[in-house]
Design an enzyme around this catalytic site. Structure first.
Site, mmCIF file in Angstrom:
data_model
loop_
_atom_site.group_PDB
_atom_site.id
_atom_site.type_symbol
_atom_site.label_atom_id
_atom_site.label_comp_id
_atom_site.label_asym_id
_atom_site.label_seq_id
_atom_site.Cartn_x
_atom_site.Cartn_y
_atom_site.Cartn_z
ATOM 1 N N GLY A 12 0.542 -1.165 -0.115
ATOM 2 C CA GLY A 12 0.087 -0.041 -0.008
ATOM 3 C C GLY A 12 0.768 1.247 0.096
ATOM 4 O O GLY A 12 0.261 2.488 0.362
ATOM 5 N N ASN A 101 -4.016 1.186 -14.011
ATOM 6 C CA ASN A 101 -3.213 0.549 -13.090
ATOM 7 C C ASN A 101 -1.653 1.006 -13.315
ATOM 8 O O ASN A 101 -1.381 1.834 -14.305
ATOM 9 C CB ASN A 101 -3.222 -0.645 -14.088
ATOM 10 C CG ASN A 101 -2.369 -1.806 -13.192
ATOM 11 O OD1 ASN A 101 -2.449 -1.790 -12.173
ATOM 12 N ND2 ASN A 101 -1.591 -2.617 -13.865
ATOM 13 N N HIS A 103 2.215 -0.359 -13.321
ATOM 14 C CA HIS A 103 3.102 -1.624 -13.627
ATOM 15 C C HIS A 103 4.354 -1.391 -13.533
ATOM 16 O O HIS A 103 4.898 -0.243 -14.025
ATOM 17 C CB HIS A 103 2.558 -2.200 -14.985
ATOM 18 C CG HIS A 103 3.350 -3.752 -15.079
ATOM 19 N ND1 HIS A 103 2.984 -4.660 -14.756
ATOM 20 C CD2 HIS A 103 4.357 -4.054 -15.484
ATOM 21 C CE1 HIS A 103 3.743 -5.843 -14.797
ATOM 22 N NE2 HIS A 103 4.656 -5.258 -15.353
HETATM 23 C C1 GAR Z 1 3.967 -1.575 -7.070
HETATM 24 O O1 GAR Z 1 5.237 -1.828 -7.550
HETATM 25 C C2 GAR Z 1 3.068 -1.767 -8.604
HETATM 26 O O2 GAR Z 1 3.788 -1.269 -9.512
HETATM 27 C C3 GAR Z 1 2.927 -3.316 -8.605
HETATM 28 O O3 GAR Z 1 2.808 -3.788 -7.180
HETATM 29 C C4 GAR Z 1 3.583 -2.926 -6.458
HETATM 30 C C5 GAR Z 1 2.540 -2.342 -5.237
HETATM 31 O O4 GAR Z 1 3.325 -2.019 -4.223
HETATM 32 N N1 GAR Z 1 1.915 -3.587 -9.573
HETATM 33 C C6 GAR Z 1 2.027 -4.772 -9.860
HETATM 34 O O5 GAR Z 1 3.199 -5.699 -10.012
HETATM 35 C C7 GAR Z 1 0.771 -4.950 -11.115
HETATM 36 N N2 GAR Z 1 0.943 -5.864 -12.168
HETATM 37 P P1 GAR Z 1 2.171 -1.178 -2.952
HETATM 38 O O6 GAR Z 1 1.412 -2.173 -2.358
HETATM 39 O O7 GAR Z 1 3.327 -0.774 -1.960
HETATM 40 O O8 GAR Z 1 1.762 0.150 -3.611
#
Ligand code: GAR
Length: 187
Positions: A12, A101, A103
């Site tokens: 998060g 989204n 990525h």
């Molecule tokens: C982030 O790095 C985001 O780019 C990635 O998950 C992480 C979430 O971090 N998303 C993906 O890999 C989607 N395919 P967070 O929960 O600390 O924001």
């Protein structure tokens, strides 16, 4: 007033950053956080931030009731901030160009099912890529395939590890995601 919902599955940090970015902005409200993972640290963050939290099961997520529930919130944008379930077609159709989204790679490379979080950075480092980065994109019915809104790049060092790359990507996410959201809801 623009109304956002933020979907999360993990730590998060993006949720935290976005919420802090819009804290004193009277034109933007984060109306809820939707979370699919009971172990996500994002839950604590949402509580501390004082944002209503909606935990969902897979069955609920794929139900017409969930779409009706979201419709009642009168959202302007749904933000996927590390949300790892595929979005059902019915939700995508209900929010055309209103679901975005982030990525942690330069799509179309290193996207698709299984490419999330550290798995992405491991693959990028193993392939000895010269660059990686972030992609902010609209969500369509194919994983990591929707129209690209913004990409930001970072160079890999010779001694780059998945962890050091993750830190660079994290910085890009913190810098660009809230700004991209602000731009999208204004335009
Ligand atoms: C982030 O790095 C985001 O780019 C990635 O998950 C992480 C979430 O971090 N998303 C993906 O890999 C989607 N395919 P967070 O929960 O600390 O924001």
């Amino acid at each position: 007033m623009k109304r956002l919902s933020i979907f999360v599955s993990g730590n998060g940090t993006n949720l935290q950053r976005i919420a802090e970015y819009f804290k004193d902005n009277n034109d933007v409200e984060i109306v809820n956080v939707v979370c699919n993972n009971p172990n996500a640290y994002a839950i604590e963050r949402a509580k501390k931030l004082g944002i209503p939290l909606r935990m969902i099961t897979r069955q609920e997520f794929n139900s017409p009731e969930f779409i009706r529930e979201m419709a009642a919130l009168q959202l302007d944008l749904i933000v996927l901030a590390g949300f790892l379930w595929k979005i059902p077609s019915s939700l995508i159709q209900a929010y055309p160009k209103k679901i975005v989204n982030i990525h942690p790679a330069l799509l179309p490379k290193y996207g698709g099912k299984g490419f999330y979080g550290e798995h992405v950075h491991e693959a990028v480092v193993a392939a000895k890529e010269a660059f990686s980065g972030i992609t902010i994109h609209y969500v369509n019915e194919i994983y990591d395939n929707g129209e690209i809104i913004l990409q930001a790049y970072t160079a890999l060092d010779e001694k780059e590890t998945p962890d050091t790359l993750a830190a660079k990507i994290h910085q890009l996410e913190q810098a660009y995601f809230p700004v991209a959201i602000a731009f999208l809801i204004k335009n």
